[in-house]
Write a protein that holds these residues in place. Structure first.
Motif, PDB file in Angstrom:
ATOM      1  N   GLY A 139      27.818  -6.550   2.751  1.00 37.15           N
ATOM      2  CA  GLY A 139      27.580  -5.326   3.501  1.00 37.15           C
ATOM      3  C   GLY A 139      27.111  -4.195   2.598  1.00 37.15           C
ATOM      4  O   GLY A 139      26.164  -3.488   2.921  1.00 37.15           O
ATOM      5  N   LEU A 140      27.763  -4.059   1.441  1.00 31.85           N
ATOM      6  CA  LEU A 140      27.369  -3.002   0.499  1.00 31.85           C
ATOM      7  C   LEU A 140      25.893  -3.115   0.147  1.00 31.85           C
ATOM      8  O   LEU A 140      25.182  -2.123   0.055  1.00 31.85           O
ATOM      9  N   ILE A 141      25.435  -4.370  -0.043  1.00 26.93           N
ATOM     10  CA  ILE A 141      24.055  -4.569  -0.468  1.00 26.93           C
ATOM     11  C   ILE A 141      23.086  -4.385   0.692  1.00 26.93           C
ATOM     12  O   ILE A 141      22.029  -3.793   0.540  1.00 26.93           O
ATOM     13  N   THR A 142      23.471  -4.899   1.871  1.00 30.64           N
ATOM     14  CA  THR A 142      22.484  -4.976   2.951  1.00 30.64           C
ATOM     15  C   THR A 142      22.553  -3.822   3.935  1.00 30.64           C
ATOM     16  O   THR A 142      21.772  -3.765   4.867  1.00 30.64           O
ATOM     17  N   VAL A 143      23.483  -2.902   3.715  1.00 27.14           N
ATOM     18  CA  VAL A 143      23.776  -1.940   4.773  1.00 27.14           C
ATOM     19  C   VAL A 143      22.597  -1.017   5.089  1.00 27.14           C
ATOM     20  O   VAL A 143      22.452  -0.549   6.210  1.00 27.14           O
ATOM     21  N   GLU A 144      21.734  -0.817   4.129  1.00 29.78           N
ATOM     22  CA  GLU A 144      20.597   0.068   4.399  1.00 29.78           C
ATOM     23  C   GLU A 144      19.417  -0.653   5.025  1.00 29.78           C
ATOM     24  O   GLU A 144      18.450  -0.023   5.435  1.00 29.78           O
ATOM     25  N   MET A 145      19.490  -1.964   5.053  1.00 30.73           N
ATOM     26  CA  MET A 145      18.366  -2.713   5.620  1.00 30.73           C
ATOM     27  C   MET A 145      18.477  -2.722   7.137  1.00 30.73           C
ATOM     28  O   MET A 145      19.547  -2.582   7.701  1.00 30.73           O
ATOM     29  N   THR A 146      17.340  -2.913   7.781  1.00 31.91           N
ATOM     30  CA  THR A 146      17.399  -3.020   9.230  1.00 31.91           C
ATOM     31  C   THR A 146      16.690  -4.286   9.681  1.00 31.91           C
ATOM     32  O   THR A 146      15.898  -4.857   8.954  1.00 31.91           O
ATOM     33  N   GLY A 147      17.016  -4.661  10.901  1.00 32.64           N
ATOM     34  CA  GLY A 147      16.297  -5.714  11.604  1.00 32.64           C
ATOM     35  C   GLY A 147      16.036  -6.956  10.791  1.00 32.64           C
ATOM     36  O   GLY A 147      16.953  -7.608  10.304  1.00 32.64           O
ATOM     37  N   ASP A 148      14.767  -7.280  10.640  1.00 31.94           N
ATOM     38  CA  ASP A 148      14.354  -8.536  10.027  1.00 31.94           C
ATOM     39  C   ASP A 148      14.859  -8.682   8.604  1.00 31.94           C
ATOM     40  O   ASP A 148      15.218  -9.761   8.163  1.00 31.94           O
ATOM     41  N   TYR A 149      14.865  -7.573   7.873  1.00 30.63           N
ATOM     42  CA  TYR A 149      15.279  -7.642   6.475  1.00 30.63           C
ATOM     43  C   TYR A 149      16.746  -8.012   6.365  1.00 30.63           C
ATOM     44  O   TYR A 149      17.132  -8.806   5.517  1.00 30.63           O
ATOM     45  N   LYS A 202       0.840  -1.197   0.000  1.00 30.00           N
ATOM     46  CA  LYS A 202       0.000   0.000   0.000  1.00 30.00           C
ATOM     47  C   LYS A 202       0.874   1.245   0.000  1.00 30.00           C
ATOM     48  O   LYS A 202       0.660   2.186  -0.705  1.00 30.00           O
ATOM     49  N   ARG A 203       1.852   1.243   0.898  1.00 30.80           N
ATOM     50  CA  ARG A 203       2.719   2.409   0.968  1.00 30.80           C
ATOM     51  C   ARG A 203       4.172   1.948   1.076  1.00 30.80           C
ATOM     52  O   ARG A 203       4.449   0.836   1.490  1.00 30.80           O
ATOM     53  N   GLN A 204       5.086   2.825   0.716  1.00 29.28           N
ATOM     54  CA  GLN A 204       6.504   2.498   0.773  1.00 29.28           C
ATOM     55  C   GLN A 204       6.993   2.529   2.208  1.00 29.28           C
ATOM     56  O   GLN A 204       6.746   3.463   2.950  1.00 29.28           O
ATOM     57  N   GLU A 205       7.672   1.473   2.581  1.00 29.72           N
ATOM     58  CA  GLU A 205       8.209   1.401   3.932  1.00 29.72           C
ATOM     59  C   GLU A 205       9.564   0.726   3.807  1.00 29.72           C
ATOM     60  O   GLU A 205       9.644  -0.483   3.805  1.00 29.72           O
ATOM     61  N   ARG A 206      10.589   1.501   3.626  1.00 24.80           N
ATOM     62  CA  ARG A 206      11.891   0.923   3.291  1.00 24.80           C
ATOM     63  C   ARG A 206      12.478   0.135   4.458  1.00 24.80           C
ATOM     64  O   ARG A 206      12.734   0.686   5.518  1.00 24.80           O
ATOM     65  N   GLY A 207      12.660  -1.153   4.192  1.00 26.89           N
ATOM     66  CA  GLY A 207      13.435  -1.984   5.090  1.00 26.89           C
ATOM     67  C   GLY A 207      12.899  -2.158   6.494  1.00 26.89           C
ATOM     68  O   GLY A 207      13.660  -2.493   7.377  1.00 26.89           O
ATOM     69  N   GLY A 208      11.624  -2.003   6.708  1.00 29.57           N
ATOM     70  CA  GLY A 208      11.019  -2.309   8.004  1.00 29.57           C
ATOM     71  C   GLY A 208      11.781  -1.764   9.186  1.00 29.57           C
ATOM     72  O   GLY A 208      12.255  -2.512  10.028  1.00 29.57           O
ATOM     73  N   ARG A 209      11.911  -0.493   9.281  1.00 34.57           N
ATOM     74  CA  ARG A 209      12.710   0.116  10.339  1.00 34.57           C
ATOM     75  C   ARG A 209      12.115  -0.160  11.715  1.00 34.57           C
ATOM     76  O   ARG A 209      10.919  -0.233  11.872  1.00 34.57           O
ATOM     77  N   TYR A 210      12.976  -0.297  12.688  1.00 32.09           N
ATOM     78  CA  TYR A 210      12.502  -0.505  14.046  1.00 32.09           C
ATOM     79  C   TYR A 210      12.067   0.798  14.686  1.00 32.09           C
ATOM     80  O   TYR A 210      11.254   0.838  15.565  1.00 32.09           O
ATOM     81  N   ARG A 211      12.730   1.868  14.274  1.00 37.15           N
ATOM     82  CA  ARG A 211      12.405   3.128  14.922  1.00 37.15           C
ATOM     83  C   ARG A 211      11.802   4.062  13.897  1.00 37.15           C
ATOM     84  O   ARG A 211      12.169   4.029  12.760  1.00 37.15           O
TER      85      ARG A 211
END
Lengths: 292, 296
Positions: B73-83, A283-292
């Protein structure tokens, strides 16, 4: 042409099974924003519960499968009670780690009780030939049950009060509690429902292929891939994602050597996480499921 | 038996000190450990078997793992937590599929038998005592390097990232690069650990690098205490005892294997319930509250 319609049929069946497992997964995720690593292992347990009832206790298959599903729903409840609820407000990695522990615990239980060998259900299959298309009675049963499960789930989520409460909790758990929804109860219901769906999918996987305790991990990975493909925040996204995955897997095998099948599946997962973390139907963009 | 267990503890300690840099200090749940362990093991084994000296081979194993870590690391560095967890898991599985299917190099599921034991300047470490001596020196070396590294401003930056990424960013720190270095460094020690494992066991095959071993390493780090290198060593000692002792109880191998798995998965769950930050884990830091809030 016949070859491809056969591939399409197989894709729908495998994709539908992945999708059904993934729906349970995305329900839990949509409410708790929590990757339930044990989900595939729960599906594996459902598969073996059905086995225990149908083969070891000699019950008719339909009753055994229903029993397996109920048992798995209670297993989901226990997991929520033991490993998830106490950790909800703990260190943020704690629930994920605990669920990984639960997953491998379940695998070790299955290995101990049923052994590491390959088992199969004692179901007679007859094959029909519909103008060049081969389909077994088991596959027809799977297709009908898949369709029924989806309709039932849709009715439950969209038309009933409980479904409304589930949707409200998924939108905003705090706000839902504020208007008097017992969020703990909803979480339990979702865990049970998700586990029951996993058990249906697990039993189908057992019918389509065979039973192995070590299948849990790949089911977890594939259903998660399906959820990501379909998009978080949309309960039915997992179903679409599962179908996409089913097609990718079955069509992939027609062009590439089978040994690289898993490599491709995980490669697709990796690429999707990187390029479209919020899913194809998001539905909406949510990059990488941030925790905060 | 004593030497065997102690050597395993040391190998796992070295590997997990690397993992601790990523999981404990930087706060990222990496599932790629088995891949780096495997890359190091295969690289070093294949190099030594084609005549490269032992010390160069294990460092090459570490460096190749670090290069893969850097790219990951280059690929995943912007991801957080579960991703991040999922992406590293996918990477680990892809690596394992390469070990299985690149039969020309790795001999696939048949594995690599007869990996030579370490030899430095003509001295062959053939007894377990000699092994233990060599590996203890290496462990001390790794521990010294890592302690130096995490106590430096760079290590403090890692912890800041773990606690509050935005705050670190607002101080003008290059988050992406810092994380990337941490992942690569963690991968380096993972590779070295894998190399040491290969030269001790003398036989490797793809089944040694499944997800279960990653989980085992994660439990070592988490049980001992995230962000504490001595805790990691304590974790390795405990978990090796838990995992290896059932083998000496005279149970059937299959039953013993599932019993091990059952015991350490229960330990993991119980530990999370009782001490979510591990036995020697750090105290609650300032932003604990806010990260809990955000995690829901």
């Amino acid at each position: 042409m016949d070859y491809y319609s056969q591939v399409i049929l197989n894709s729908i069946i495998t994709g539908g099974i992945y999708g059904l497992i993934a729906v349970g997964y995305s329900m839990i995720y949509s409410i708790l924003r929590f990757v339930n690593f044990s989900h595939g292992f729960v599906a594996m347990m459902g598969m073996y519960f059905t086995y225990a009832l149908s083969v070891q206790l000699q019950l008719p298959f339909f009753i055994a499968a229903a029993g397996g599903i109920v048992l798995t729903a209670f297993l989901g409840m226990i997991i929520e009670r033991v490993a998830y609820r106490p950790l909800r407000f703990s260190f943020y990695l704690a629930p994920l780690v605990a669920v990984v522990g639960v997953a491998f615990f379940l695998e070790s239980v299955a290995l101990m009780v049923w052994g590491g060998g390959i088992l199969s259900y004692d179901v007679k299959t007859t094959s029909f030939n519909i103008s060049g298309l081969y389909i077994t009675n088991v596959q027809i049963g799977i297709l009908i049950t898949l369709l029924l499960s989806v309709i039932l789930l849709y009715y439950l989520i969209e038309k009933t009060t409980i479904g409304q409460a589930i949707r409200a909790t998924a939108d905003d758990i705090k706000m839902a509690s504020l208007v008097g929804i017992n969020s703990n109860r909803i979480v339990v219901i979702v865990f049970m429902l998700g586990s029951a769906l996993a058990a249906v999918g697990g039993t189908f996987l057992g019918l389509e292929t065979n039973l192995q305790p070590t299948i849990g991990l790949s089911v977890t990975a594939k259903s998660f891939a399906a959820v990501i493909l379909g998009g978080f925040g949309n309960i039915y996204g997992g179903l679409v994602g599962g179908l996409v995955l089913g097609f990718a897997e079955n069509l992939g095998v027609t062009v590439l050597p089978t040994v690289w099948k898993d490599f491709i599946a995980f490669g697709v997962l990796f690429i999707v996480i990187y390029f479209k973390p919020s899913g194809l139907l998001a539905k909406r963009q949510e990059r990488g499921g941030r925790y905060r | 038996m004593f030497y065997h267990l102690t050597i395993l503890m040391i190998i796992y300690s070295i590997t997990c000190i690397g993992l601790n840099i990523v999981v404990g200090y930087t706060g990222f749940f990496s599932f790629a450990r088995a891949a780096f362990f495997g890359i190091g093991a295969y690289t070093s084994a294949l190099l030594v078997m084609s005549g490269v000296p032992f010390l160069i081979a294990i460092i090459a194993g570490g460096i190749l793992a670090a290069i893969f870590g850097w790219i990951l690391g280059l690929i995943t560095v912007e991801m957080t937590g579960d991703y991040f967890a999922l992406a590293t898991f996918a990477f680990a599985e892809m690596t394992r599929q390469v070990f299985i299917n690149w039969t020309g190099l790795t001999r696939g599921p048949l594995g690599l038998p007869g990996i030579p034991r370490p030899e430095i300047f003509g001295f062959r470490f053939s007894t377990n005592q000699a092994y233990l001596f060599l590996y203890i020196i290496l462990l001390i070396l790794v521990l010294l390097i890592t302690e130096m590294y995490v106590k430096s401003p760079f290590g403090r930056l890692l912890k800041t990232i773990r606690e509050d990424e935005t705050a670190a960013q607002s101080l003008g720190k290059d988050i992406a690069k810092t994380k990337n270095i941490a992942i690569a460094m963690g991968a380096f020690f993972g590779g070295v650990g894998g190399a040491l494992y290969a030269h001790y066991i003398t036989y490797i095959d793809p089944s040694a690098f499944v997800l279960h071993i990653t989980i085992f390493f994660l439990i070592i780090v988490i049980a001992g205490g995230m962000g504490n290198n001595y805790g990691t060593i304590l974790g390795a000692v405990m978990l090796v005892l838990v995992r290896e002792l059932p083998r000496y109880l005279g149970l059937s191998p299959a039953f013993a294997a599932s019993l091990q798995q059952m015991v350490y998965s229960s330990i993991l769950v119980i530990l999370m319930l009782v001490r979510p930050r591990g036995l020697l884990g750090e105290r609650k830091l300032l932003s604990e509250q806010s990260s809990e809030e955000g995690g829901k």
